[in-house]
Scaffold this active site. Structure first.
Site, PDB file in Angstrom:
ATOM      1  N   LYS A 148       2.173   6.317  -5.711  1.00 27.63           N
ATOM      2  CA  LYS A 148       1.769   5.625  -4.579  1.00 27.63           C
ATOM      3  C   LYS A 148       3.048   5.064  -3.817  1.00 27.63           C
ATOM      4  O   LYS A 148       3.057   5.129  -2.664  1.00 27.63           O
ATOM      5  CB  LYS A 148       0.606   4.635  -4.677  1.00 27.63           C
ATOM      6  CG  LYS A 148      -0.782   5.378  -5.176  1.00 27.63           C
ATOM      7  CD  LYS A 148      -1.370   6.021  -4.429  1.00 27.63           C
ATOM      8  CE  LYS A 148      -1.909   5.298  -3.239  1.00 27.63           C
ATOM      9  NZ  LYS A 148      -2.791   6.283  -2.098  1.00 27.63           N
TER      10      LYS A 148
ATOM     11  N   ASN B 210     -10.838  -2.457  -5.393  1.00 26.26           N
ATOM     12  CA  ASN B 210     -12.166  -2.375  -4.579  1.00 26.26           C
ATOM     13  C   ASN B 210     -13.306  -2.349  -5.612  1.00 26.26           C
ATOM     14  O   ASN B 210     -13.211  -1.744  -6.796  1.00 26.26           O
ATOM     15  CB  ASN B 210     -12.147  -1.007  -3.820  1.00 26.26           C
ATOM     16  CG  ASN B 210     -11.442  -1.154  -2.428  1.00 26.26           C
ATOM     17  OD1 ASN B 210     -11.743  -0.839  -1.397  1.00 26.26           O
ATOM     18  ND2 ASN B 210     -10.164  -1.739  -2.554  1.00 26.26           N
TER      19      ASN B 210
ATOM     20  N   GLY C 279       1.440  -0.280 -20.830  1.00 30.38           N
ATOM     21  CA  GLY C 279       2.300  -0.996 -19.575  1.00 30.38           C
ATOM     22  C   GLY C 279       1.344  -1.661 -18.541  1.00 30.38           C
ATOM     23  O   GLY C 279       1.312  -1.650 -17.444  1.00 30.38           O
TER      24      GLY C 279
ATOM     25  N   TYR D   9       0.950   6.334 -11.780  1.00 29.35           N
ATOM     26  CA  TYR D   9      -0.152   6.249 -10.552  1.00 29.35           C
ATOM     27  C   TYR D   9       0.523   5.423  -9.520  1.00 29.35           C
ATOM     28  O   TYR D   9       0.789   5.726  -8.448  1.00 29.35           O
ATOM     29  CB  TYR D   9      -1.525   5.919 -10.907  1.00 29.35           C
ATOM     30  CG  TYR D   9      -2.233   5.270  -9.554  1.00 29.35           C
ATOM     31  CD1 TYR D   9      -2.889   6.092  -8.888  1.00 29.35           C
ATOM     32  CD2 TYR D   9      -2.396   3.647  -9.462  1.00 29.35           C
ATOM     33  CE1 TYR D   9      -3.528   5.539  -7.845  1.00 29.35           C
ATOM     34  CE2 TYR D   9      -2.980   3.630  -8.390  1.00 29.35           C
ATOM     35  CZ  TYR D   9      -3.547   4.256  -7.359  1.00 29.35           C
ATOM     36  OH  TYR D   9      -4.159   3.699  -6.262  1.00 29.35           O
TER      37      TYR D   9
ATOM     38  N   THR E  39      -1.891   0.666  -2.110  1.00 27.80           N
ATOM     39  CA  THR E  39      -2.448  -0.389  -3.122  1.00 27.80           C
ATOM     40  C   THR E  39      -1.510  -1.383  -3.653  1.00 27.80           C
ATOM     41  O   THR E  39      -0.074  -1.279  -3.486  1.00 27.80           O
ATOM     42  CB  THR E  39      -2.827   0.639  -4.489  1.00 27.80           C
ATOM     43  OG1 THR E  39      -3.176  -0.224  -5.432  1.00 27.80           O
ATOM     44  CG2 THR E  39      -1.432   1.456  -4.898  1.00 27.80           C
ATOM     45  N   ASP E  40      -2.043  -2.566  -3.841  1.00 35.06           N
ATOM     46  CA  ASP E  40      -1.277  -3.579  -4.254  1.00 35.06           C
ATOM     47  C   ASP E  40      -0.319  -3.065  -5.632  1.00 35.06           C
ATOM     48  O   ASP E  40       0.466  -3.871  -5.981  1.00 35.06           O
ATOM     49  CB  ASP E  40      -2.035  -4.681  -4.758  1.00 35.06           C
ATOM     50  CG  ASP E  40      -3.327  -4.644  -5.621  1.00 35.06           C
ATOM     51  OD1 ASP E  40      -3.387  -3.655  -6.418  1.00 35.06           O
ATOM     52  OD2 ASP E  40      -3.945  -5.634  -5.906  1.00 35.06           O
ATOM     53  N   GLU E  41      -0.704  -2.126  -6.165  1.00 37.64           N
ATOM     54  CA  GLU E  41      -0.225  -2.014  -7.523  1.00 37.64           C
ATOM     55  C   GLU E  41       1.206  -1.409  -7.450  1.00 37.64           C
ATOM     56  O   GLU E  41       2.083  -1.357  -8.429  1.00 37.64           O
ATOM     57  CB  GLU E  41      -0.869  -0.739  -8.206  1.00 37.64           C
ATOM     58  CG  GLU E  41      -2.209  -1.208  -8.734  1.00 37.64           C
ATOM     59  CD  GLU E  41      -2.770  -0.402  -9.814  1.00 37.64           C
ATOM     60  OE1 GLU E  41      -2.265   0.182 -10.557  1.00 37.64           O
ATOM     61  OE2 GLU E  41      -4.272  -0.389  -9.959  1.00 37.64           O
TER      62      GLU E  41
END
Ligand code: NAD
Ligand code: TDX
Length: 360
Positions: free
Chosen positions: A163, A189, A296, A159, A134-136
């Site tokens: 990842k 998405n 956050g 999370y 993910t871009d996160e």
């Protein structure tokens, strides 16, 4: 004949990916390994459940014995690892499962694939482990700039940290053992089968059931939205053409503030619902409620997709206008799916997460 081990295939993106594969290829075999957590739903795959080139295995990716047994039973060519705890708000409340599934689970899959595919010093031809990320993992952007593949990792929630940890483990199997891997990092998405804890289906469901529309903070946080089928096509391209060891960003090129998303959903529902439907009159911007912000809360995500575009010829094909209309239509046409996933435990989740957020 290629054999795919798709993990988390009963979830939102995994099930869309399996549908995409089954439409595109006749000569493949798909094993779907899924634990069926609250987010996993076999109704997402009803139309293919009896296909002869598909099998479902209920189980946990942290279960070494089970994962090894799948590699013994089948000649797995590709692992596509979607299985994850995926919701940021849940990770803030209860991070443990995120660490277990997202990190430990990825490790178990890597080890099983290595055991099956590494013969002496040589990796078997044509194998690949694709980690869906993910871009996160890149953290949060200010008003300008984009995440590229060389942006340093700076995850900020349990999370995204889990990842990022998994990404680093996958990368280490490439650097240390030359395992054939790719990592894809995609933006937000949306589309059919998304569980209504995430912004877009949650707002659709709340509009349809006459609930308030809870917008965190000032509603100006920005996400880069991509239609799920464009993501599926990107993953498929990376499986077949991605250079071993490389990371590919996949982005929608479609930045929107959360408040704009909510307003678009309101307008789309009002457009699609027939006159006379009592829900239509009740759907209004006056139902928007600004609530306590996410802890956050990342301000902005935006992806630079130059690499996958230039190296692999990928581009997003669905405009946001088309994608959101067909998504809203899907939820209207699949009211039973929505009712089923919002009965039972979902009510408790909603009360726990949102009653506290109300500001008075
Ligand atoms: P989802 O929550 O809808 O689905 C996750 C699936 O994984 C579910 O079917 C669940 O049952 C399964 N699962 C969970 N724990 C498991 C375990 N221990 N063993 C086996 N199966 C397990 O998630 P999603 O939105 O479809 O996301 C899929 C992947 O894509 C995730 O890895 C996520 O990090 C990544 N991703 C998601 C987005 C997004 O916008 N949703 C964007 C970029 C990347
Ligand atoms: O009720 C809400 N109100 C609200 O304002 C919800 C559920 C969300 N939001 C905001 C928070 C975010 O700024 O909307 C934005 C999108 O929230 P989510 O749908 O929870 O997605 P996000 O946190 O951006 O993460 C998603 O994209 C990246 C997926 O859940 C991740 O799995 C993926 O990695």
């Amino acid at each position: 004949m290629k054999t795919y081990l798709v993990t988390g295939g009963a979830g939102f993106i995994g099930s869309n990916f399996i549908h995409y594969l089954m439409r595109k290829y006749d000569d493949i075999f798909v094993i779907n390994l899924d634990k069926l957590t609250y987010a996993g739903n076999l109704n997402n795959l009803k139309d293919i459940e009896n296909s002869k080139n598909y099998v479902f295995v209920k189980g946990d990716i942290t279960d070494t014995k089970l994962v090894d047994s799948i590699f013994h039973k089948y000649n797995v060519d590709y692992v596509i690892n979607f299985a994850a705890e995926s919701h940021v708000d849940r990770s803030i409340e209860n991070p443990m499962e995120f660490i277990r599934t997202n990190i430990e689970g990825t490790f178990v899959l890597l080890e099983a694939a290595k055991k099956a595919w590494l013969k002496g010093e040589q990796w078997e031809e044509g194998k690949k482990f694709l980690q869906v990320s993910t871009d996160e993992v890149y953290g949060s952007l200010g008003e300008t700039g984009y995440f590229s593949e060389s942006t340093p990792l700076d995850p900020r929630s349990p999370y995204s940290s889990s990842k990022a940890s998994a990404d680093l483990l996958v990368k280490s199997y490439f650097e240390t053992y030359q395992m054939p891997i790719n990592i894809t990092r995609c933006s937000n998405n949306y589309g059919p089968y998304q569980f209504p804890e995430k912004l877009i289906p949650l707002m659709i469901n709340n509009c349809l059931s006459g609930k308030d529309l809870p917008v965190y903070g000032d509603g100006k946080n920005i996400r880069d939205w991509i239609y799920v089928e464009d993501h599926a096509r990107g993953i498929d391209l990376v499986v077949h053409k991605g250079k071993i060891g490389q990371v590919y960003n996949i982005g929608g090129g479609n930045e929107k503030t959360n408040i704009d998303i909510v307003k678009i959903i309101i307008n789309t529902l009002r457009k699609l619902l027939p006159d006379g439907d009592i829900r239509k009159e009740a759907i209004s911007e006056s139902n928007i409620k600004y609530v306590k912000d996410r802890k956050g809360h990342d301000r902005r995500y935006a992806i630079d997709s130059t690499k996958i575009r230039e190296e692999l010829g990928w581009q997003a094909m669905t405009t946001f206008e088309e994608g959101i209309e067909s998504t809203v239509r899907w939820y209207l046409d699949n009211s039973q799916w929505l009712e089923e996933v919002t009965s039972g435990a979902y009510e408790d989740y909603y009360k726990k997460m949102y009653i506290d957020r109300e500001r008075g």
